[in-house]
Design a protein around this motif. Structure first.
Motif, PDB file in Angstrom:
ATOM      1  N   ILE A   7       0.842  -1.189   0.000  1.00  0.00           N
ATOM      2  CA  ILE A   7       0.000   0.000   0.000  1.00  0.00           C
ATOM      3  C   ILE A   7       0.879   1.242   0.000  1.00  0.00           C
ATOM      4  O   ILE A   7       0.661   2.188  -0.756  1.00  0.00           O
ATOM      5  CB  ILE A   7      -0.936  -0.004   1.225  1.00  0.00           C
ATOM      6  CG1 ILE A   7      -1.894  -1.207   1.140  1.00  0.00           C
ATOM      7  CG2 ILE A   7      -1.726   1.296   1.292  1.00  0.00           C
ATOM      8  CD1 ILE A   7      -2.795  -1.346   2.326  1.00  0.00           C
ATOM      9  N   LEU A  11       1.114   4.145  -2.931  1.00  0.00           N
ATOM     10  CA  LEU A  11       0.894   5.561  -2.656  1.00  0.00           C
ATOM     11  C   LEU A  11       2.094   6.407  -3.079  1.00  0.00           C
ATOM     12  O   LEU A  11       1.941   7.497  -3.621  1.00  0.00           O
ATOM     13  CB  LEU A  11       0.617   5.762  -1.166  1.00  0.00           C
ATOM     14  CG  LEU A  11      -0.739   5.246  -0.670  1.00  0.00           C
ATOM     15  CD1 LEU A  11      -0.822   5.385   0.843  1.00  0.00           C
ATOM     16  CD2 LEU A  11      -1.882   5.973  -1.332  1.00  0.00           C
ATOM     17  N   ALA A 153      -5.188  -0.254  -1.968  1.00  0.00           N
ATOM     18  CA  ALA A 153      -5.361   1.121  -1.497  1.00  0.00           C
ATOM     19  C   ALA A 153      -6.825   1.513  -1.663  1.00  0.00           C
ATOM     20  O   ALA A 153      -7.460   1.131  -2.653  1.00  0.00           O
ATOM     21  CB  ALA A 153      -4.462   2.076  -2.278  1.00  0.00           C
ATOM     22  N   PHE A 198      -6.953  -0.070  -7.810  1.00  0.00           N
ATOM     23  CA  PHE A 198      -6.647   0.856  -6.733  1.00  0.00           C
ATOM     24  C   PHE A 198      -7.834   1.787  -6.477  1.00  0.00           C
ATOM     25  O   PHE A 198      -8.513   2.210  -7.399  1.00  0.00           O
ATOM     26  CB  PHE A 198      -5.417   1.713  -7.080  1.00  0.00           C
ATOM     27  CG  PHE A 198      -4.190   0.906  -7.389  1.00  0.00           C
ATOM     28  CD1 PHE A 198      -3.477   0.293  -6.374  1.00  0.00           C
ATOM     29  CD2 PHE A 198      -3.755   0.746  -8.696  1.00  0.00           C
ATOM     30  CE1 PHE A 198      -2.339  -0.446  -6.645  1.00  0.00           C
ATOM     31  CE2 PHE A 198      -2.622   0.005  -8.983  1.00  0.00           C
ATOM     32  CZ  PHE A 198      -1.915  -0.593  -7.962  1.00  0.00           C
TER      33      PHE A 198
END
Length: 341
Positions: A7, A11, A153, A198
């Motif tokens: 994750i 990001l 995510a 995502f």
């Protein structure tokens, strides 16, 4: 709450990609007035979700306004449902706090809860591993559990389960609506909204009679008397305000759709970053993070742009915010758009 290293990697990639692109900002050609958020909160908003906000001092604001609830740093407010405040406690417990007596019921969970709602003695919960569970509040037994595909995510606006007569609709983290019978505790329908990898969790879910509206960040779906309709776009937020659906897009659009998701009206504010949708009377209000309030007439889509004043001039609106049906809360201030209150 996010434990998977993948994750963080995802990001970082997103932030690098964004950082490499030249950033453009919304610059209105005309300012139609000024406004000041004239109410002050006891403290700043520390965290918020679809159903509430928690201030730095632990006081909770729900969809119904300021509450008497105060939680500690290890807890997270999820929802106000039936006669309870629903709160996570240290990621392995859900605490149901009776709004009248302040007595608590604690239900153990296998991991962190992200959203929840209650009907009678049943608690429907979505966990961070994409498990959809139904608990018996009295016995604390798990009546139903199904684990979906894990999501790398997610968007922070996680929709809560919705109870119908004998069904519960779970808005999952992988872009589905899982419909479960609350008597036999068996799945009866699985509706795929979108299949992005995502940020594909269901961010909005509302049921009005035979009409159901649900959205991810890429698709809005309407189920009207059994018929399914869809609308694709980069969706920032959604609000169903009968008889229309309103969406904010990442491109700075405010769009009005009918129940079958056909466009009725829209405006585009180039490069605007819009947050919050409050509709009072025939006016829609949204904030733009550079320090503006958009006031839009939902009948003809004429709009005004107001500069939001702070103590030392224009106030940027790029901090934590939350809204309910009458108010926009920002940082440690809020404005009530219902003039009758």
């Amino acid at each position: 709450m996010i434990k998977n290293r993948n994750i963080y990697f995802a990001l970082i990639v997103v932030f690098i990609f964004i950082g490499c692109s030249p950033k453009k900002y919304f610059e209105p050609t005309q300012i139609d007035g000024r406004i000041q958020f004239d109410h002050r909160l006891p403290d700043k908003i520390e965290v918020s979700n679809r159903y509430g906000a928690t201030l730095e001092d632990g006081i909770v604001i729900s969809e119904n306004g300021m509450t008497q609830l105060k939680i500690n740093k290890n807890s997270l407010f999820l929802n106000e449902s039936q006669n309870y405040y629903i709160v996570t406690s240290d990621c392995y417990h859900i605490k149901l706090i009776d709004k009248n007596t302040q007595e608590s019921i604690i239900i153990p969970t296998s991991t962190c809860a992200l959203s929840a709602s209650i009907k009678f003695n049943q608690l429907a919960v979505i966990l961070e591993d994409n498990s959809t569970n139904i608990y018996d509040i009295k016995t604390k037994d798990i009546l139903f559990s199904q684990k979906g595909v894990s999501s790398i995510a997610i968007n922070s606006l996680v929709a809560a389960p919705v109870f119908l007569d004998t069904l519960v609709v779970f808005p999952t983290l992988d872009g589905r609506l899982l419909v479960v019978d609350t008597k036999s505790f068996t799945p009866v329908r699985n509706i795929i909204i979108n299949s992005e990898k995502f940020f594909n969790n269901v961010t909005y879910l509302v049921v009005d009679g035979e009409n159901m509206f649900a959205a991810t960040g890429k698709r809005l779906v309407a189920i009207i008397s059994g018929q399914e309709f869809s609308y694709d776009g980069d969706i920032q937020d959604v609000l169903y305000h009968k008889p229309y659906v309103y969406i904010l897009t990442l491109e700075g659009q405010i769009i009005q759709l009918d129940r079958t998701l056909r466009e009725v009206n829209k405006i585009k504010l180039p490069f605007a970053s819009l947050n919050a949708i409050v509709i009072v009377g025939d006016r829609l209000y949204s904030i733009e993070k550079r320090g503006y309030l958009i006031e839009l007439d939902i009948n003809n889509f004429d709009y005004r742009i107001l500069e939001v004043k702070g103590s030392f001039g224009k106030m940027k609106l790029d901090k934590m915010n939350f809204y309910d049906k009458n108010n926009i809360y920002y940082d440690k201030y809020y404005f009530n758009f219902n003039k009758e209150q």
